[in-house]
Scaffold this motif. Structure first.
Motif, PDB file in Angstrom:
ATOM      1  N   ALA A 244       0.826  -1.201   0.000  1.00 58.30           N
ATOM      2  CA  ALA A 244       0.000   0.000   0.000  1.00 58.30           C
ATOM      3  C   ALA A 244       0.859   1.249   0.000  1.00 58.30           C
ATOM      4  O   ALA A 244       2.003   1.247   0.463  1.00 58.30           O
ATOM      5  CB  ALA A 244      -0.916   0.003   1.228  1.00 58.30           C
ATOM      6  N   GLY A 245       0.293   2.316  -0.523  1.00 60.55           N
ATOM      7  CA  GLY A 245       0.860   3.649  -0.408  1.00 60.55           C
ATOM      8  C   GLY A 245      -0.208   4.597   0.103  1.00 60.55           C
ATOM      9  O   GLY A 245      -1.411   4.320  -0.030  1.00 60.55           O
ATOM     10  N   ALA A 246       0.200   5.700   0.674  1.00 58.85           N
ATOM     11  CA  ALA A 246      -0.762   6.668   1.201  1.00 58.85           C
ATOM     12  C   ALA A 246      -1.547   7.328   0.073  1.00 58.85           C
ATOM     13  O   ALA A 246      -1.218   7.192  -1.109  1.00 58.85           O
ATOM     14  CB  ALA A 246      -0.039   7.725   2.033  1.00 58.85           C
ATOM     15  N   GLU A 247      -2.591   8.036   0.446  1.00 60.64           N
ATOM     16  CA  GLU A 247      -3.434   8.790  -0.485  1.00 60.64           C
ATOM     17  C   GLU A 247      -4.041   7.916  -1.580  1.00 60.64           C
ATOM     18  O   GLU A 247      -4.114   8.278  -2.746  1.00 60.64           O
ATOM     19  CB  GLU A 247      -2.664   9.964  -1.100  1.00 60.64           C
ATOM     20  CG  GLU A 247      -2.327  11.063  -0.117  1.00 60.64           C
ATOM     21  CD  GLU A 247      -3.561  11.687   0.536  1.00 60.64           C
ATOM     22  OE1 GLU A 247      -4.552  11.928  -0.179  1.00 60.64           O
ATOM     23  OE2 GLU A 247      -3.529  11.897   1.768  1.00 60.64           O
ATOM     24  N   GLY A 248      -4.500   6.723  -1.174  1.00 60.38           N
ATOM     25  CA  GLY A 248      -5.277   5.894  -2.085  1.00 60.38           C
ATOM     26  C   GLY A 248      -4.489   5.110  -3.097  1.00 60.38           C
ATOM     27  O   GLY A 248      -5.049   4.689  -4.115  1.00 60.38           O
TER      28      GLY A 248
END
Length: 317
Positions: A244-248
């Motif tokens: 995962a990465g931040a901001e969707g």
């Protein structure tokens, strides 16, 4: 990377339903690429640009696997897994970060990531493993430690060079900005993110194969109990690698097949990216209906009265 014409298709929509009535909507774009950079399927626009954020971490870890740092300090796959992680600050995870620093004769004060609110040490910050990995390479190469987050520092130039080589792009063409932890992150098209994960999952590069092995064998270190990446990799042992990465942002590679999926929720909502990932993984046959059901119960049912649904499909090219 092979760049074709602009590929536009209908974007996905994630709906929050409260007792069956639509309360909120999220627009989501997604793309699947192969290891040669070819767009195989898309929802939205494959050239949509976003910061890759923490989905970059497996590729930042190449600095550790390609420089002899693992061997020099006798670091294990558990150490490599925590280097790729966005962890929760659990004791097991914090101890693994400390192990890297201990083996490299570094003090936790060398970490330049923030101290989480209400915590006492940067070891507890979710990116501390990545920072420990960068410091380990600096220690091994006798590079300065006090400014390792600067874009022009040798460790950041090494990482940039690795990513540029994978995408077959000149390093100077990358747009960079500082992530919340202080390290550089890159602005990329979704097709580029998907291509990176296709390469990660292709089993054609020994350094990346070791990173994948570390992540899939120790998924609890990569995220944490109850987190999407951990649960997905546990349920699909040796089949999918997920970060995962931040901001969707969410990226997933199909191991052994050289295929990568990149997702971006346009308003940055975490809940929507997990719903889309489950929906698309089932559509593509990357997970079974029973695994999709287990993940849906955890990440799409938001309580007694709320649930998420995904509208739309990937369009084949």
């Amino acid at each position: 990377m092979t760049m074709g014409k602009r590929t536009q298709a209908a974007a996905l929509e994630v709906r929050l339903l409260r007792e069956g009535i639509i309360e909120s909507r999220h627009t989501v774009q997604a793309v699947v690429c192969d290891e040669r950079g070819r767009v195989l399927s898309v929802a939205g626009n494959s050239e949509t640009a976003a910061f890759v954020r923490s989905a970059l971490k497996p590729f930042q870890a190449l600095a550790v696997t390609t420089t002899g740092t693992l061997e020099r300090y006798e670091l294990s796959d558990r150490d490599l897994a925590i280097i790729t992680s966005s962890h929760k600050g659990a004791i097991e995870q914090v101890r693994q970060v400390f192990n890297i620093l201990w083996r490299t004769d570094l003090d936790p004060t060398a970490l330049q990531c923030p101290i989480p609110q209400g915590k006492r040490s940067p070891l507890e910050y979710n990116c501390s493993g990545k920072h420990a990995g960068m410091l380990a390479v600096c220690q091994q190469r006798h590079w300065p430690l006090n400014n390792y987050l600067e874009r022009k520092h040798p460790i950041q130039q090494l990482i940039l060079g690795k990513v540029a080589e994978l995408l077959r792009m000149p390093a100077e063409e990358f747009l960079t900005a500082h992530d919340d932890c202080g390290a550089p992150t890159y602005l990329m098209q979704l097709s580029q993110m998907a291509s990176l994960y296709a390469l990660l999952a292709s089993s054609t590069n020994l350094d990346m194969e070791r990173i994948v092995r570390a992540m899939t064998h120790h998924p609890v270190l990569v995220a944490g109990e109850g987190e999407f990446d951990t649960e997905l990799m546990r349920l699909t042992p040796g089949e999918l690698v997920s970060k995962a990465g931040a901001e969707g942002v969410q990226c997933i590679g199909r191991l052994g097949e050289g295929m990568g999926l990149a997702i971006k929720v346009m308003d940055g909502a975490k809940r929507a990216k997990y719903a889309v990932a489950i929906h698309l993984l089932q559509q593509m046959g990357w997970i079974t209906p029973s695994i999709a059901q287990r993940l849906s119960e955890k990440f799409m049912s938001l309580g007694k009265y709320k649930r998420l649904e995904v509208i739309g499909e990937l369009s084949l090219l």
